[in-house]
Write a protein that holds these residues in place. Sequence first.
Motif, PDB file in Angstrom:
ATOM      1  N   THR A 232      36.960  48.560  20.967  1.00 34.65           N
ATOM      2  CA  THR A 232      36.139  49.352  21.173  1.00 34.65           C
ATOM      3  C   THR A 232      36.808  50.467  22.316  1.00 34.65           C
ATOM      4  O   THR A 232      36.353  51.502  22.594  1.00 34.65           O
ATOM      5  CB  THR A 232      34.630  49.257  21.872  1.00 34.65           C
ATOM      6  OG1 THR A 232      34.764  48.750  23.011  1.00 34.65           O
ATOM      7  CG2 THR A 232      33.916  48.371  20.798  1.00 34.65           C
ATOM      8  N   GLY A 233      37.797  50.002  22.796  1.00 34.90           N
ATOM      9  CA  GLY A 233      38.572  50.917  23.642  1.00 34.90           C
ATOM     10  C   GLY A 233      38.467  50.344  25.301  1.00 34.90           C
ATOM     11  O   GLY A 233      39.167  51.065  26.000  1.00 34.90           O
ATOM     12  N   SER A 234      37.773  49.556  25.320  1.00 38.73           N
ATOM     13  CA  SER A 234      37.615  48.698  26.472  1.00 38.73           C
ATOM     14  C   SER A 234      37.699  47.238  26.321  1.00 38.73           C
ATOM     15  O   SER A 234      37.750  46.888  25.079  1.00 38.73           O
ATOM     16  CB  SER A 234      36.285  48.884  27.431  1.00 38.73           C
ATOM     17  OG  SER A 234      35.226  48.303  26.655  1.00 38.73           O
ATOM     18  N   LEU A 235      38.288  46.404  27.368  1.00 40.79           N
ATOM     19  CA  LEU A 235      38.343  44.971  26.818  1.00 40.79           C
ATOM     20  C   LEU A 235      37.302  44.431  26.195  1.00 40.79           C
ATOM     21  O   LEU A 235      37.465  43.498  25.269  1.00 40.79           O
ATOM     22  CB  LEU A 235      38.767  44.250  28.262  1.00 40.79           C
ATOM     23  CG  LEU A 235      39.197  42.653  28.008  1.00 40.79           C
ATOM     24  CD1 LEU A 235      40.587  42.767  27.052  1.00 40.79           C
ATOM     25  CD2 LEU A 235      39.383  41.775  29.241  1.00 40.79           C
ATOM     26  N   PHE A 236      35.874  44.487  26.723  1.00 42.54           N
ATOM     27  CA  PHE A 236      34.838  44.257  26.058  1.00 42.54           C
ATOM     28  C   PHE A 236      33.641  45.213  25.949  1.00 42.54           C
ATOM     29  O   PHE A 236      33.732  46.132  27.086  1.00 42.54           O
ATOM     30  CB  PHE A 236      34.109  42.924  26.605  1.00 42.54           C
ATOM     31  CG  PHE A 236      34.921  41.659  26.276  1.00 42.54           C
ATOM     32  CD1 PHE A 236      34.717  40.899  25.258  1.00 42.54           C
ATOM     33  CD2 PHE A 236      35.775  41.193  27.431  1.00 42.54           C
ATOM     34  CE1 PHE A 236      35.540  39.763  24.929  1.00 42.54           C
ATOM     35  CE2 PHE A 236      36.601  40.018  27.153  1.00 42.54           C
ATOM     36  CZ  PHE A 236      36.322  39.422  25.941  1.00 42.54           C
ATOM     37  N   PRO A 302      46.440  49.792  30.201  1.00 42.44           N
ATOM     38  CA  PRO A 302      45.980  51.268  29.963  1.00 42.44           C
ATOM     39  C   PRO A 302      46.526  51.739  28.830  1.00 42.44           C
ATOM     40  O   PRO A 302      45.987  52.594  27.812  1.00 42.44           O
ATOM     41  CB  PRO A 302      46.448  51.800  31.317  1.00 42.44           C
ATOM     42  CG  PRO A 302      46.417  50.903  32.345  1.00 42.44           C
ATOM     43  CD  PRO A 302      46.893  49.789  31.450  1.00 42.44           C
ATOM     44  N   GLU A 303      47.980  51.244  28.319  1.00 41.86           N
ATOM     45  CA  GLU A 303      48.895  52.028  27.183  1.00 41.86           C
ATOM     46  C   GLU A 303      48.057  51.599  25.926  1.00 41.86           C
ATOM     47  O   GLU A 303      47.725  52.418  25.137  1.00 41.86           O
ATOM     48  CB  GLU A 303      50.205  51.366  27.314  1.00 41.86           C
ATOM     49  CG  GLU A 303      50.877  51.669  26.122  1.00 41.86           C
ATOM     50  CD  GLU A 303      52.099  51.120  25.923  1.00 41.86           C
ATOM     51  OE1 GLU A 303      53.007  51.560  24.954  1.00 41.86           O
ATOM     52  OE2 GLU A 303      52.459  50.077  26.567  1.00 41.86           O
ATOM     53  N   VAL A 308      43.665  53.512  21.935  1.00 41.05           N
ATOM     54  CA  VAL A 308      42.316  53.106  21.011  1.00 41.05           C
ATOM     55  C   VAL A 308      41.783  54.393  20.728  1.00 41.05           C
ATOM     56  O   VAL A 308      41.327  54.876  19.773  1.00 41.05           O
ATOM     57  CB  VAL A 308      41.706  51.900  21.344  1.00 41.05           C
ATOM     58  CG1 VAL A 308      40.169  51.650  20.528  1.00 41.05           C
ATOM     59  CG2 VAL A 308      42.415  50.689  21.084  1.00 41.05           C
ATOM     60  N   ALA A 309      41.273  54.822  22.119  1.00 40.77           N
ATOM     61  CA  ALA A 309      40.352  56.104  22.112  1.00 40.77           C
ATOM     62  C   ALA A 309      41.009  57.329  21.314  1.00 40.77           C
ATOM     63  O   ALA A 309      40.544  58.037  20.495  1.00 40.77           O
ATOM     64  CB  ALA A 309      40.223  56.401  23.328  1.00 40.77           C
ATOM     65  N   ARG A 310      42.400  57.503  21.376  1.00 44.09           N
ATOM     66  CA  ARG A 310      43.187  58.563  20.694  1.00 44.09           C
ATOM     67  C   ARG A 310      43.255  58.349  19.266  1.00 44.09           C
ATOM     68  O   ARG A 310      42.876  59.142  18.246  1.00 44.09           O
ATOM     69  CB  ARG A 310      44.411  58.794  21.179  1.00 44.09           C
ATOM     70  CG  ARG A 310      44.721  59.223  22.701  1.00 44.09           C
ATOM     71  CD  ARG A 310      46.193  59.573  22.933  1.00 44.09           C
ATOM     72  NE  ARG A 310      47.061  58.353  22.587  1.00 44.09           N
ATOM     73  CZ  ARG A 310      47.473  57.706  23.381  1.00 44.09           C
ATOM     74  NH1 ARG A 310      46.968  57.645  24.740  1.00 44.09           N
ATOM     75  NH2 ARG A 310      48.278  56.596  23.249  1.00 44.09           N
ATOM     76  N   MET A 335      32.860  52.881  17.096  1.00 41.25           N
ATOM     77  CA  MET A 335      33.650  52.993  18.487  1.00 41.25           C
ATOM     78  C   MET A 335      35.156  52.362  18.390  1.00 41.25           C
ATOM     79  O   MET A 335      35.228  51.519  17.750  1.00 41.25           O
ATOM     80  CB  MET A 335      32.833  52.057  19.435  1.00 41.25           C
ATOM     81  CG  MET A 335      31.292  52.546  19.848  1.00 41.25           C
ATOM     82  SD  MET A 335      30.415  51.344  20.811  1.00 41.25           S
ATOM     83  CE  MET A 335      31.307  51.439  22.208  1.00 41.25           C
ATOM     84  N   GLY A 336      35.844  53.199  19.087  1.00 41.61           N
ATOM     85  CA  GLY A 336      37.084  52.591  19.077  1.00 41.61           C
ATOM     86  C   GLY A 336      37.822  52.665  17.880  1.00 41.61           C
ATOM     87  O   GLY A 336      37.700  53.459  16.886  1.00 41.61           O
TER      88      GLY A 336
END
Length: 404
Positions: A232-236, A302-303, A308-310, A335-336
Motif C-alpha cells: 500500500t506504500g508503507s511497510l504495513f 524510501p526508494e 509505490v505511491a508514484r 491503495m498503492g
Amino acid sequence: MTQTPTRSDFDQYMVPNYAPQQTIPVRGEGSRLWDQQGKEYIDFAGGIAVNALGHCHPVLVDALKTQADKLWHLANIYTNEPALELARNLVERTFADKVYLCSSGGEANEAALKLARRWAHDQHGEHKSRIVSFGKSFHGRTLFTVSVGGQPKYSQGFGPVPGGIEHGEFNDLDSVRHLIDDDTCAVMVEPMQGEGGIIPADPAFLEGLRELCDAHDALLIFDEVQTGVGRTGSLFAYMQYGVTPDILTSAKALGGGFPVGAMLTTDRIAPALTLGTHGSTYGGNALASAVALAALQHIDTPEVLEGVARKHELFREHLETINRKYQVFKEIRGMGLLIGAEMRPEYEGRAKEILPLAIEEGLMALIAGPNVLRMAPSLVIPEADIAEGMARLERAIARLVGEQ
C-alpha cells in the motif's frame, strides 16, 4: 524420455479446484514472463500480490543461492540464524514484540485466531471465545479461517464449521456495535479487503474497531497478508491508518515468491502460546527466512515505498484514460499497487472475461470476484512496463466492448 508438460496435463493429473489459463509461463524476469512458445507477457498479477519485487529479482536470487549452500531445514527443536534475523527485523520495523513464523497466509491467520482464543481463555475463561469478522472478507482456506472469512461459498459443503463467529458489514461500525460484547475475544479485519473487491477501510471504521476492542478487552487482528510488506506504500497498511492492532498477519509479499508467513504480536499476548500449543513443520525454514529477510530489507526503503505511491497514480491515470474511451468501469479504487476497477452495471459480472482476452494481448491480470478487475504488480515495476501493459489492457477491453 522427458515429456514437455501441457495444459491438458493439469486436467489429467491435478485436482480440479483451479482453472488456470491455457498458457504456461516458464521464465520470468522483472515484470515480464515468457511461456513455452516464447510469447512475452507483462505481469500485472504479481502472483496475487506475492511477487513484490517481480520475477527472479537479483537480491532474492542471491539470498536463496547463498542460503542453499549453507542450510535448508531444521525441525523446530532447533532454531536457525535466518529465522532469528527475520523475526528481529520484523519486530524492529513494527509495533510487535514477538513473531511466529509459518508457511502461508492461511497458516498465519489460523495462528492468529488460535492465539486470540487461547489468550482470552487464559485471561477470562471459556466463555470469551466469540470472533467478529466481516462480510466479503477472506482470511484463508483452512476450515477455521474460511469460516471467519465472510464468503459462505468457500465453506459450503465442508460443515459443520467452527462456531462462535459473527459477521458485520465492512466499513459499518454500527454493525459491529450490535455484535461485539464481553464474550468477544477478537475482531479480525483486512485494512483493505482484497478478495472482497479491493475496498479500503475508512479510517474512522478502523479507529472505531480499536475503541470497541479496548472497551470489551477483545483483541484487534489485522489481516495484512495481501496489504502488507509495501503493497500500500508503507511497510504495513496499519502505519498509514495510525491504528495499531494487537495481532498482525503477513505472507504473500513477505517472501517475494518463496512460501512464508508470519504472525506478529505483543509481549502482553504472545505468552498464551505456551510450549506445544501450536506449531508449523516448515515455520522458520532457513531457506524461506533468508529470502524473506532479503525481501523485507529491500522493500522497506524510501526508494521502493515512495515509488509505490508514484506508480499508483500512473495506474490510476491509465485506467481513467481507458475508461473515458470505453466506459466499462464504475469505480477505480485501492491503495498503492493493489488496485481494483469495478465494472459498470452493463458489464456486471464480466470482469473475468477480460483475463483471457488480456492473455491473448500479452498481459496477466486478476479479478477480485466476478465484477472487479484487480492489479497487484511488482512494487518496482518499471514505468515503461506500466505503459505497455496498459496498452495491452486497452486492446483487451476494446475487444470486450466489441463483443457486446
